[in-house]
Design a protein around this motif. Structure first.
Motif, PDB file in Angstrom:
ATOM      1  N   LEU A  12       0.825  -1.203   0.000  1.00  0.00           N
ATOM      2  CA  LEU A  12       0.000   0.000   0.000  1.00  0.00           C
ATOM      3  C   LEU A  12       0.866   1.262   0.000  1.00  0.00           C
ATOM      4  N   LEU A  13       1.865   1.301   0.883  1.00  0.00           N
ATOM      5  CA  LEU A  13       2.751   2.465   0.933  1.00  0.00           C
ATOM      6  C   LEU A  13       3.550   2.630  -0.351  1.00  0.00           C
ATOM      7  N   ALA A  14       4.032   1.536  -0.919  1.00  0.00           N
ATOM      8  CA  ALA A  14       4.784   1.616  -2.174  1.00  0.00           C
ATOM      9  C   ALA A  14       3.907   2.164  -3.300  1.00  0.00           C
ATOM     10  N   ALA A  15       2.657   1.749  -3.345  1.00  0.00           N
ATOM     11  CA  ALA A  15       1.741   2.245  -4.373  1.00  0.00           C
ATOM     12  C   ALA A  15       1.462   3.735  -4.209  1.00  0.00           C
ATOM     13  N   VAL A  16       1.272   4.170  -2.973  1.00  0.00           N
ATOM     14  CA  VAL A  16       0.996   5.590  -2.722  1.00  0.00           C
ATOM     15  C   VAL A  16       2.220   6.434  -3.048  1.00  0.00           C
ATOM     16  N   ILE A  17       3.396   5.975  -2.625  1.00  0.00           N
ATOM     17  CA  ILE A  17       4.620   6.740  -2.861  1.00  0.00           C
ATOM     18  C   ILE A  17       4.973   6.788  -4.342  1.00  0.00           C
ATOM     19  N   ALA A  18       4.762   5.688  -5.048  1.00  0.00           N
ATOM     20  CA  ALA A  18       5.147   5.614  -6.460  1.00  0.00           C
ATOM     21  C   ALA A  18       4.121   6.243  -7.397  1.00  0.00           C
ATOM     22  N   ALA A  19       2.955   6.609  -6.879  1.00  0.00           N
ATOM     23  CA  ALA A  19       1.904   7.179  -7.743  1.00  0.00           C
ATOM     24  C   ALA A  19       2.404   8.477  -8.382  1.00  0.00           C
ATOM     25  N   PRO A  20       2.221   8.619  -9.686  1.00  0.00           N
ATOM     26  CA  PRO A  20       2.714   9.828 -10.359  1.00  0.00           C
ATOM     27  C   PRO A  20       1.913  11.082 -10.027  1.00  0.00           C
ATOM     28  N   ARG A  21       0.748  10.932  -9.452  1.00  0.00           N
ATOM     29  CA  ARG A  21      -0.055  12.098  -9.091  1.00  0.00           C
ATOM     30  C   ARG A  21      -0.722  11.839  -7.750  1.00  0.00           C
ATOM     31  N   ARG A  22      -1.389  12.842  -7.233  1.00  0.00           N
ATOM     32  CA  ARG A  22      -2.062  12.687  -5.944  1.00  0.00           C
ATOM     33  C   ARG A  22      -3.135  11.609  -6.014  1.00  0.00           C
ATOM     34  N   ILE A  23      -3.362  10.974  -4.893  1.00  0.00           N
ATOM     35  CA  ILE A  23      -4.342   9.886  -4.892  1.00  0.00           C
ATOM     36  C   ILE A  23      -5.765  10.395  -4.764  1.00  0.00           C
ATOM     37  N   PHE A  24      -5.940  11.677  -4.380  1.00  0.00           N
ATOM     38  CA  PHE A  24      -7.272  12.253  -4.274  1.00  0.00           C
ATOM     39  C   PHE A  24      -7.496  13.221  -5.431  1.00  0.00           C
ATOM     40  N   VAL A  25      -8.681  13.185  -5.993  1.00  0.00           N
ATOM     41  CA  VAL A  25      -9.041  14.093  -7.076  1.00  0.00           C
ATOM     42  C   VAL A  25      -9.868  15.230  -6.489  1.00  0.00           C
ATOM     43  N   CYS A  26      -9.566  16.435  -6.923  1.00  0.00           N
ATOM     44  CA  CYS A  26     -10.278  17.609  -6.435  1.00  0.00           C
ATOM     45  C   CYS A  26     -11.253  18.075  -7.524  1.00  0.00           C
ATOM     46  N   PRO A  27     -12.550  17.988  -7.280  1.00  0.00           N
ATOM     47  CA  PRO A  27     -13.515  18.452  -8.281  1.00  0.00           C
ATOM     48  C   PRO A  27     -13.387  19.974  -8.493  1.00  0.00           C
ATOM     49  N   PRO A  28     -13.601  20.437  -9.705  1.00  0.00           N
ATOM     50  CA  PRO A  28     -13.495  21.872  -9.963  1.00  0.00           C
ATOM     51  C   PRO A  28     -14.474  22.671  -9.096  1.00  0.00           C
ATOM     52  N   GLY A  29     -13.958  23.716  -8.456  1.00  0.00           N
ATOM     53  CA  GLY A  29     -14.794  24.583  -7.642  1.00  0.00           C
ATOM     54  C   GLY A  29     -15.071  24.078  -6.239  1.00  0.00           C
ATOM     55  N   LYS A  30     -14.570  22.906  -5.870  1.00  0.00           N
ATOM     56  CA  LYS A  30     -14.834  22.353  -4.538  1.00  0.00           C
ATOM     57  C   LYS A  30     -13.531  22.008  -3.820  1.00  0.00           C
ATOM     58  N   LYS A  31     -12.542  22.881  -3.980  1.00  0.00           N
ATOM     59  CA  LYS A  31     -11.232  22.609  -3.403  1.00  0.00           C
ATOM     60  C   LYS A  31     -11.268  22.559  -1.877  1.00  0.00           C
ATOM     61  N   ARG A  32     -11.963  23.500  -1.253  1.00  0.00           N
ATOM     62  CA  ARG A  32     -12.033  23.532   0.216  1.00  0.00           C
ATOM     63  C   ARG A  32     -12.703  22.282   0.783  1.00  0.00           C
ATOM     64  N   GLU A  33     -13.814  21.893   0.191  1.00  0.00           N
ATOM     65  CA  GLU A  33     -14.516  20.697   0.661  1.00  0.00           C
ATOM     66  C   GLU A  33     -13.652  19.455   0.457  1.00  0.00           C
ATOM     67  N   SER A  34     -12.972  19.413  -0.658  1.00  0.00           N
ATOM     68  CA  SER A  34     -12.112  18.286  -0.955  1.00  0.00           C
ATOM     69  C   SER A  34     -10.958  18.194   0.040  1.00  0.00           C
ATOM     70  N   LEU A  35     -10.332  19.313   0.351  1.00  0.00           N
ATOM     71  CA  LEU A  35      -9.238  19.342   1.315  1.00  0.00           C
ATOM     72  C   LEU A  35      -9.714  18.925   2.699  1.00  0.00           C
ATOM     73  N   ALA A  36     -10.916  19.350   3.071  1.00  0.00           N
ATOM     74  CA  ALA A  36     -11.475  18.958   4.371  1.00  0.00           C
ATOM     75  C   ALA A  36     -11.660  17.442   4.437  1.00  0.00           C
ATOM     76  N   CYS A  37     -12.102  16.850   3.348  1.00  0.00           N
ATOM     77  CA  CYS A  37     -12.281  15.388   3.313  1.00  0.00           C
ATOM     78  C   CYS A  37     -10.937  14.668   3.426  1.00  0.00           C
ATOM     79  N   VAL A  38      -9.917  15.189   2.741  1.00  0.00           N
ATOM     80  CA  VAL A  38      -8.589  14.581   2.806  1.00  0.00           C
ATOM     81  C   VAL A  38      -8.038  14.678   4.225  1.00  0.00           C
ATOM     82  N   ARG A  39      -8.184  15.825   4.855  1.00  0.00           N
ATOM     83  CA  ARG A  39      -7.678  16.002   6.225  1.00  0.00           C
ATOM     84  C   ARG A  39      -8.465  15.156   7.222  1.00  0.00           C
ATOM     85  N   ALA A  40      -9.672  14.766   6.883  1.00  0.00           N
ATOM     86  CA  ALA A  40     -10.453  13.919   7.785  1.00  0.00           C
ATOM     87  C   ALA A  40      -9.829  12.528   7.910  1.00  0.00           C
ATOM     88  N   PHE A  41      -9.074  12.106   6.892  1.00  0.00           N
ATOM     89  CA  PHE A  41      -8.403  10.809   6.977  1.00  0.00           C
ATOM     90  C   PHE A  41      -7.320  10.837   8.048  1.00  0.00           C
TER      91      PHE A  41
END
Length: 103
Positions: A67-96
């Motif tokens: 799992l860690l190797a997959a996350v580290i080796a990923a060429p881009r972020r593992i979370f997608v941010c929908p257009p116009g909802k950056k704050r909500e998206s960041l809040a969801c990521v920080r909830a993890f």
């Protein structure tokens, strides 16, 4: 280091080389890859991630290491941010995990 310089009797099956025709300066040493290096050289990931995967397997933490190797080796972020909802998206990521370096 993945390789090591071994003396003639340091590794099982390592026969001493004669000084004639060898490029080691005639000292009787030859370069041999260690078992960890041989295992990592057969993987298609970076040596650092390969070492983490091998050691994860040895310490019975294979799924976590994968799992860690997959996350580290990923060429881009593992979370997608929908257009116009950056704050909500960041809040969801920080909830993890608010303190995680990886996320």
């Amino acid at each position: 280091n993945l390789g090591a310089i071994c003396g003639p009797g340091d590794v099982e099956g390592a026969a001493p080389e004669s000084g004639a025709g060898s490029d080691d300066g005639g000292c009787g040493l030859r370069e041999r890859m260690m078992p960890l290096g041989e295992a990592i050289s057969k993987m298609t990931v970076s040596p650092v991630l390969g070492r983490m995967l091998v050691l994860g397997t040895l310490f019975d933490a294979t799924s976590e290491a994968c799992l860690l190797a997959a996350v580290i080796a990923a060429p881009r972020r593992i979370f997608v941010c929908p257009p116009g909802k950056k704050r909500e998206s960041l809040a969801c990521v920080r909830a993890f995990s608010p303190t995680s370096d990886v996320l």
